[in-house]
Motif scaffolding. Structure first.
Motif, PDB file in Angstrom:
ATOM      1  N   ASN A 447       0.810  -1.220   0.000  1.00 31.91           N
ATOM      2  CA  ASN A 447       0.000   0.000   0.000  1.00 31.91           C
ATOM      3  C   ASN A 447       0.847   1.276   0.000  1.00 31.91           C
ATOM      4  OD1 ASN A 447      -2.293  -1.653   0.153  1.00 31.91           O
ATOM      5  ND2 ASN A 447      -2.201  -1.650   2.407  1.00 31.91           N
ATOM      6  N   GLN A 448       2.168   1.153   0.109  1.00 32.01           N
ATOM      7  CA  GLN A 448       3.022   2.333   0.101  1.00 32.01           C
ATOM      8  C   GLN A 448       3.926   2.374  -1.132  1.00 32.01           C
ATOM      9  OE1 GLN A 448       2.667   4.707   2.451  1.00 32.01           O
ATOM     10  NE2 GLN A 448       1.055   3.457   3.362  1.00 32.01           N
ATOM     11  N   THR A 450       3.893   1.943  -5.210  1.00 32.92           N
ATOM     12  CA  THR A 450       2.929   1.960  -6.315  1.00 32.92           C
ATOM     13  C   THR A 450       3.395   1.180  -7.540  1.00 32.92           C
ATOM     14  OG1 THR A 450       3.868   4.045  -7.124  1.00 32.92           O
ATOM     15  CG2 THR A 450       1.998   4.192  -5.590  1.00 32.92           C
ATOM     16  N   GLU A 451       4.663   0.763  -7.566  1.00 31.53           N
ATOM     17  CA  GLU A 451       5.174   0.013  -8.718  1.00 31.53           C
ATOM     18  C   GLU A 451       5.797  -1.299  -8.259  1.00 31.53           C
ATOM     19  OE1 GLU A 451       6.780   2.894 -12.028  1.00 31.53           O
ATOM     20  OE2 GLU A 451       7.668   3.430 -10.096  1.00 31.53           O
ATOM     21  N   ASN A 499       8.550   5.446  -4.987  1.00 30.33           N
ATOM     22  CA  ASN A 499       7.549   5.669  -6.028  1.00 30.33           C
ATOM     23  C   ASN A 499       8.051   6.578  -7.143  1.00 30.33           C
ATOM     24  OD1 ASN A 499       5.399   4.095  -4.821  1.00 30.33           O
ATOM     25  ND2 ASN A 499       5.380   5.661  -3.222  1.00 30.33           N
TER      26      ASN A 499
END
Length: 790
Positions: A447-448, A450-451, A499
């Motif tokens: 959840n922290q 993004t890739e 991110n």
């Protein structure tokens, strides 16, 4: 320890029930808590206010920090190596894979940097503690001005634990009397279950629980393996934490022995890899390199560095040599795969518990490159080669099917350490080249990120882990801890990369140095001085001015393939100047290329420093070599007062060391024996001529050392046994250990804990004495025998 895991429906831990009125100042630790109530003349006009304890910042994650041991970049399947790591593969797909991450090239220094966020010389760990010297960069004493990661987290409301290896306590304080301030529990870990030193047997480990020595919960004869035990204990601990205080974050450092020697793996795991390495190390490197390219774990333009002339080709090996070398690799692969499987159990358990989704896992796949310490041939006894002595293929061939079992402290040969460092040059202890320093790291934070499943190529170093954790937990770098002003952290947080895969590097300069092998990275360039090969452990010259420096544009040359020193000498000189500046700033000087010669440094602090007489009681146990009487190539007398029972004497009176090497004074079937184990190659047994009668006796072993040349001769001496001052037996030890018997085995009175020094009583281990021992005394000659000129 059995951990309590029942789920509670209420919270009892301080810091959970109750809310602080405002966010506290976390720059000075411990955080001050002020009384918030009112005090009148009696309780009727007063108001209570308990201190609630310090809470971690809102949303602070659980953190599991894993570090494997002696694993090269080219070994792991997740990196593109040929040893499958399905659990690591899974973690990588849900997290980020860092392919430009660096360690120091050797154990203790890497771990000191990891635990402090400072460079290893800054915190006294320019080398391992067993080789420490009396200089600020090398004394193996973490200063109070460099508070550790677990200490900072604990003082900010975390629970903290360590399971596994701890190689950052000076060996002279690793004994039951401490002091304990430099032990894990004194450096911030609330719970410790593991061992001290570089290695331990996976079947008969020398374990500690906090500050108490403990034995494994069951025997290797019943299937015990340390990796499994560590995972079980770790799962129990986090289950307990989340049962009692589900909202309180924890920090766990999990540091298994895999795959440091001894290379110990269950037979069924070794057999999974039978035949997988029959093509040898040259083919292995080519296949691993191609797979790395296919997976994208290395840049598309990376090149495979050639084999050094000092390492032989696979084709030049005899058929017998190929059989032994292939088996070495199978055992290592079984050990690594076994660890991958069981660490996967730990990570799955952590994810399934309350707060599992808010758990950041940082998995560092090695503390350095693959190890050359097994010598060119590999060995069935790693302490032989650690003492700078030569191993051979024949000795391993004789015990081929036993490699990986409790019977041997086996280690693979140098060519495999080179192959397993694909695509780089060199291996462990070579701080000048990436084969020694580049280890991948995987960071998973659901959840922290993004890739998930993507690669990060920013240049980073192990000192960057602590500040990364602090930033993610919203904990500032403290300026003062327990009254000590803090040295600024040298690391930078890696969180900026989470991110933004194209973010510009924030680490632009980093020095490297171990044993005179040194390098400097600066803004995409690297200057490197190899100095000496790492498998010759008695090759010190101290002639650093003769070193040839190399130059690499690593921004475009990932593997250090093309040396540009002659093309761009100006850049090389610029970087050498920067290295000198960094070396002076971070306590790197004086350079020291000695290895085995540093093992018995007479200036090193010790409870036995300049002590020649010792008096031990019957309950003395687990004295490490750094705390035990030093009798290497030195005349000495061991005297014990014992009561022999009516049924006759059996059992150990005193033993030092273990299966790899050591000595033991014991009784068997009524006879008095002194036995010296010289690296399992020679066993020198001196026995009394007659059975010792029941009753109280004073027994004595008198050893007289012959003249010798230090680090050249293995010369031993003569042995005489006395009972009540009557000579009862004579013998000799033709060879004597001059460095170390083991790295973790100990001196024990009345028993031989861990592995057995003697094969005579191994089936009956720990072979406790069946009578009474009143005392054991040592009397060591304060003067060495005549030392011959080299």
């Amino acid at each position: 320890m059995k951990f309590f895991t029942a789920t509670l429906t209420f919270t009892i831990i301080l810091g959970i029930g109750g809310v602080n009125a405002q966010e506290p100042d976390r720059s000075v630790l411990p955080i001050a808590e002020k009384f918030q109530g009112e005090i009148g003349t009696t309780y009727k006009n007063s108001k209570q206010s308990f201190q609630q304890g310090i809470r971690a910042p809102e949303g602070a994650p659980n953190v599991i920090l894993v570090m494997l041991d002696d694993v090269g970049f080219g070994q792991l399947g997740v990196n593109g190596g040929l040893i499958a790591t399905p659990e690591l593969d899974k973690l990588s797909k849900e997290g980020l894979f860092y392919n430009n991450f660096h360690t120091t090239s050797i154990c203790s220094p890497t771990r000191a940097a990891l635990m402090t966020g400072r460079n290893h010389h800054q915190v006294g760990f320019g080398t391992i503690t067993e080789m420490s010297t009396g200089y600020p960069g090398y004394n193996s004493i973490i200063p109070s001005e460099a508070a550790t990661l677990p200490m900072v987290l604990k003082l900010n409301g975390y629970n903290t634990s360590l399971f596994g290896k701890w190689h950052n306590t000076p060996d002279w304080v690793v004994n039951p009397s401490g002091p304990y301030d430099l032990w894990p529990t004194g450096l911030g870990f609330e719970y410790f279950y593991g061992w001290f030193g570089g290695e331990t047997s996976q079947y008969q480990p020398q374990l500690w629980e906090n500050t108490t020595p403990v034995e494994p919960p069951y025997s290797y004869k019943d299937g015990y393996h340390l990796t499994v035990d560590l995972v079980d204990q770790a799962i129990g601990w986090i289950s307990q934490q989340k049962s009692i205080a589900p909202d309180k974050p924890y920090f766990m450092h999990f540091a298994p022995g895999a795959v440091h020697s001894p290379i110990h793996a269950p037979k069924e795991w070794i057999e999974k890899f039978r035949g997988h390495f029959d093509e040898g190390w040259d083919v292995y490197r080519e296949r691993a390199f191609n797979r790395q390219k296919e997976l994208g774990t290395i840049p598309a333009n990376a090149k495979l560095t050639p084999r050094p002339e000092s390492i032989p080709s696979w084709e030049s090996m005899s058929e017998k040599e190929k059989i032994v070398y292939a088996r070495q690799a199978e055992v290592v692969a079984g050990y690594l795969a076994h660890a991958d499987h069981h660490i996967g159990r730990l990570l799955a358990a952590a994810r399934s518990l309350p707060g599992g989704e808010n758990t950041m896992i940082i998995y560092i796949t090695g503390d350095n490159g693959a190890s050359p310490e097994g010598s060119m041939t590999g060995t069935e006894n790693n302490m032989l080669t650690q003492n700078g002595l030569k191993a051979n293929i024949e000795a391993q061939y004789k015990v081929l099917d036993e490699l990986g079992s409790y019977k041997h402290e086996n280690h693979y040969g140098v060519p495999w350490s080179w192959a397993w460092s694909t695509p780089f040059q060199w291996m462990k202890r070579v701080a000048s080249h990436y084969g020694g320093t580049k280890n991948s790291v995987i960071i998973s934070y659901p959840n922290q990120i993004t890739e998930p499943g993507s690669v990060r190529e920013q240049f980073h170093h192990v000192i960057d882990i602590a500040p990364t954790i602090y930033e993610v937990a919203n904990i500032p770098e403290p300026t003062e801890v327990l009254g000590a002003p803090q040295i600024p952290i040298a690391g930078v947080s890696m969180a900026y990369t989470f991110n933004d895969k194209d973010a510009a590097d924030r680490r632009t300069t980093q020095y490297f140095e171990v044993e005179g092998r040194r390098a400097i990275y600066h803004e995409g360039w690297m200057a490197a001085a190899m100095h000496s090969v790492p498998w010759e452990l008695i090759n010190a010259t101290g002639e650093f001015e003769r070193d040839k420096w190399e130059l690499y544009n690593v921004a475009n040359d990932y593997s250090q393939y093309r040396d540009l020193a002659e093309v761009n000498p100006e850049k090389l000189e610029e970087l050498k100047t920067i290295f000198d500046e960094q070396a002076k700033k971070y306590n790197v000087y004086p350079l020291d290329d000695r290895w085995a010669q540093r093992a018995n440094n007479p200036e090193r602090p010790s409870v036995n420093s300049k002590v020649y007489k010792y008096h031990f009681t019957a309950d003395t146990r687990r004295l490490t070599e750094g705390s035990a009487p030093s009798v290497f190539q030195t005349s000495h007398v061991i005297t014990a007062e014992i009561d022999v029972p009516e049924e006759g004497g059996n059992g150990v009176i005193v033993a030092m060391g273990g299966r790899t090497a050591g000595y033991t004074l014991y009784m068997m079937d009524g006879y008095l024996n002194y036995e010296y184990n010289w690296f399992t190659r020679e066993y020198y047994l001196t026995q009394s001529e007659n059975i010792i009668d029941p009753g109280k006796h004073t027994v004595k072993m008198v050893y007289e050392q012959k003249p010798f040349r230090p680090f050249v001769d293995l010369t031993g001496g003569t042995v005489k046994l006395y009972v009540d001052d009557v000579l009862v037996g004579e013998g000799k030890t033709d060879k004597m250990v001059f460095g170390k018997y083991t790295l973790t085995e100990t001196l024990d009175i009345g028993v031989d804990l861990g592995s057995s020094v003697s094969q005579q009583y191994e089936p009956m281990e720990p072979f406790a004495f069946n009578g009474k021992i009143n005392y054991v005394d040592y009397d060591i000659s304060p003067t060495r025998p005549e030392i011959l000129e080299n």
